[in-house]
Motif scaffolding. Structure first.
Motif, mmCIF file in Angstrom:
data_model
loop_
_atom_site.group_PDB
_atom_site.id
_atom_site.type_symbol
_atom_site.label_atom_id
_atom_site.label_comp_id
_atom_site.label_asym_id
_atom_site.label_seq_id
_atom_site.Cartn_x
_atom_site.Cartn_y
_atom_site.Cartn_z
ATOM 1 N N LEU A 1 0.831 -1.201 0.000
ATOM 2 C CA LEU A 1 0.000 0.000 0.000
ATOM 3 C C LEU A 1 0.867 1.253 0.000
ATOM 4 N N GLU A 2 1.983 1.197 0.696
ATOM 5 C CA GLU A 2 2.903 2.323 0.745
ATOM 6 C C GLU A 2 3.356 2.745 -0.653
ATOM 7 N N SER A 3 3.715 1.787 -1.467
ATOM 8 C CA SER A 3 4.197 2.116 -2.800
ATOM 9 C C SER A 3 3.071 2.663 -3.668
ATOM 10 N N SER A 4 1.837 2.174 -3.476
ATOM 11 C CA SER A 4 0.729 2.705 -4.261
ATOM 12 C C SER A 4 0.428 4.143 -3.870
ATOM 13 N N LEU A 5 0.574 4.459 -2.593
ATOM 14 C CA LEU A 5 0.371 5.853 -2.175
ATOM 15 C C LEU A 5 1.369 6.752 -2.870
ATOM 16 N N GLY A 6 2.612 6.282 -2.983
ATOM 17 C CA GLY A 6 3.629 7.058 -3.696
ATOM 18 C C GLY A 6 3.285 7.221 -5.158
ATOM 19 N N LEU A 7 2.773 6.160 -5.774
ATOM 20 C CA LEU A 7 2.383 6.227 -7.180
ATOM 21 C C LEU A 7 1.239 7.219 -7.382
ATOM 22 N N TYR A 8 0.189 7.116 -6.564
ATOM 23 C CA TYR A 8 -0.949 8.017 -6.743
ATOM 24 C C TYR A 8 -0.586 9.462 -6.406
ATOM 25 N N ALA A 9 0.293 9.636 -5.468
ATOM 26 C CA ALA A 9 0.761 10.992 -5.175
ATOM 27 C C ALA A 9 1.524 11.548 -6.378
ATOM 28 N N ARG B 1 6.873 8.270 -18.699
ATOM 29 C CA ARG B 1 8.294 8.663 -18.586
ATOM 30 C C ARG B 1 8.508 9.518 -17.341
ATOM 31 N N ARG B 2 7.606 10.459 -17.129
ATOM 32 C CA ARG B 2 7.727 11.357 -15.979
ATOM 33 C C ARG B 2 7.585 10.582 -14.668
ATOM 34 N N LEU B 3 6.611 9.678 -14.613
ATOM 35 C CA LEU B 3 6.406 8.875 -13.404
ATOM 36 C C LEU B 3 7.604 7.960 -13.143
ATOM 37 N N ALA B 4 8.114 7.336 -14.187
ATOM 38 C CA ALA B 4 9.274 6.458 -14.018
ATOM 39 C C ALA B 4 10.448 7.245 -13.451
ATOM 40 N N HIS B 5 10.669 8.422 -13.991
ATOM 41 C CA HIS B 5 11.774 9.249 -13.502
ATOM 42 C C HIS B 5 11.548 9.635 -12.041
ATOM 43 N N GLU B 6 10.331 10.105 -11.735
ATOM 44 C CA GLU B 6 10.044 10.560 -10.373
ATOM 45 C C GLU B 6 10.096 9.429 -9.352
ATOM 46 N N LEU B 7 9.654 8.240 -9.761
ATOM 47 C CA LEU B 7 9.621 7.111 -8.839
ATOM 48 C C LEU B 7 10.904 6.286 -8.850
ATOM 49 N N GLY B 8 11.826 6.650 -9.760
ATOM 50 C CA GLY B 8 13.107 5.965 -9.822
ATOM 51 C C GLY B 8 13.020 4.533 -10.312
ATOM 52 N N VAL B 9 12.121 4.287 -11.271
ATOM 53 C CA VAL B 9 12.005 2.942 -11.835
ATOM 54 C C VAL B 9 12.431 2.968 -13.293
ATOM 55 N N GLN B 10 12.813 1.791 -13.796
ATOM 56 C CA GLN B 10 13.261 1.666 -15.181
ATOM 57 C C GLN B 10 12.081 1.881 -16.118
ATOM 58 N N TYR B 11 12.271 2.699 -17.119
ATOM 59 C CA TYR B 11 11.238 2.961 -18.121
ATOM 60 C C TYR B 11 11.377 1.951 -19.243
ATOM 61 N N SER B 12 10.293 1.257 -19.585
ATOM 62 C CA SER B 12 10.340 0.217 -20.600
ATOM 63 C C SER B 12 9.319 0.497 -21.688
ATOM 64 N N LYS B 13 9.779 0.746 -22.894
ATOM 65 C CA LYS B 13 8.868 0.987 -24.009
ATOM 66 C C LYS B 13 8.080 -0.272 -24.363
ATOM 67 N N GLU B 14 8.643 -1.465 -24.145
ATOM 68 C CA GLU B 14 7.952 -2.710 -24.462
ATOM 69 C C GLU B 14 6.725 -2.878 -23.566
ATOM 70 N N THR B 15 6.885 -2.644 -22.276
ATOM 71 C CA THR B 15 5.772 -2.752 -21.345
ATOM 72 C C THR B 15 4.711 -1.717 -21.684
ATOM 73 N N GLU B 16 5.158 -0.521 -21.999
ATOM 74 C CA GLU B 16 4.226 0.550 -22.322
ATOM 75 C C GLU B 16 3.380 0.185 -23.536
ATOM 76 N N ALA B 17 3.988 -0.369 -24.563
ATOM 77 C CA ALA B 17 3.260 -0.725 -25.780
ATOM 78 C C ALA B 17 2.145 -1.718 -25.472
ATOM 79 N N GLU B 18 2.386 -2.650 -24.558
ATOM 80 C CA GLU B 18 1.368 -3.632 -24.182
ATOM 81 C C GLU B 18 0.226 -2.987 -23.415
ATOM 82 N N GLU B 19 0.526 -2.041 -22.523
ATOM 83 C CA GLU B 19 -0.483 -1.489 -21.633
ATOM 84 C C GLU B 19 -1.291 -0.364 -22.238
ATOM 85 N N ILE B 20 -0.768 0.306 -23.241
ATOM 86 C CA ILE B 20 -1.485 1.435 -23.842
ATOM 87 C C ILE B 20 -2.634 0.938 -24.703
ATOM 88 N N ALA B 21 -2.453 -0.149 -25.386
ATOM 89 C CA ALA B 21 -3.450 -0.635 -26.353
ATOM 90 C C ALA B 21 -4.801 -0.896 -25.735
#
Length: 180
Positions: A106-114, A160-180
């Motif tokens: 839950l802690e990490s989700s609070l960070g994501l939603y923030a 991209r902005r969220l990945a940078h802010e949360l310090g996680v690796q940005y993956s274009k492959e994952t993004e392509a799957e989730e956007i569709a």
């Protein structure tokens, strides 16, 4: 004696039926109170109905109506001297419904939603509708009165902005799957 109020035009009734639920879900996430969300959305539709002939002259009825909704929500937030309730409402709605993935902590989700709440307005709207409410790219585009390409562009920039802010690796492959 007053005359009966005429039924709204059929095109307005169709618009109402098509967008009411999306507007209500979005308003609830922003305002955090069902009653307030219902009152806000109903006042938006009353305003749209009162000016419906003029609304129909807009280049995009959906974009115009969505801007009326955003303005009503913003005005309500200013009046209560508060910020969006997105962090609280989205976190618990997401946990309850489990729309995308089970959240590990839950802690990490609070960070994501923030972090989502700190995105620029349009990016936040797209992310909330697409990933928190679970709407398709097409539904988000129709609701906001923009193209699906615009929605995808906002998702890309937000990720991209969220990945940078949360310090996680940005993956274009994952993004392509989730956007569709």
């Amino acid at each position: 004696m007053t005359s009966p109020v005429p039924d709204p035009p059929l095109d307005f009734q169709a618009f109402y039926q098509h967008y009411h639920r999306a507007y209500l879900n979005y308003a609830y996430l922003q305002l955090g109170e069902r009653t307030t969300a219902i009152e806000t959305v109903e006042s938006v539709f009353v305003q749209l109905l009162e000016t419906w002939p003029e609304v129909l002259t807009q280049p995009s009825v959906q974009r115009y109506a969505y801007s009326v909704l955003r303005r009503a929500i913003a005005n309500h937030l200013v009046l209560r001297h508060g910020s969006t309730a997105l962090v609280e409402t989205a976190t618990f709605a997401k946990v309850r419904v489990a729309v995308r993935r089970q959240l590990e902590v839950l802690e990490s989700s609070l960070g994501l939603y923030a972090a989502i709440a700190r995105l620029p307005e349009r990016q936040m709207d797209v992310v909330v509708m697409r990933f928190v409410l679970g709407y398709s790219v097409t539904t988000v585009a129709e609701t906001m009165g923009v193209s699906t390409g615009t929605v995808r562009s906002h998702i890309h920039a937000a990720r991209r902005r969220l990945a940078h802010e949360l310090g996680v690796q940005y993956s274009k492959e994952t993004e392509a799957e989730e956007i569709a």
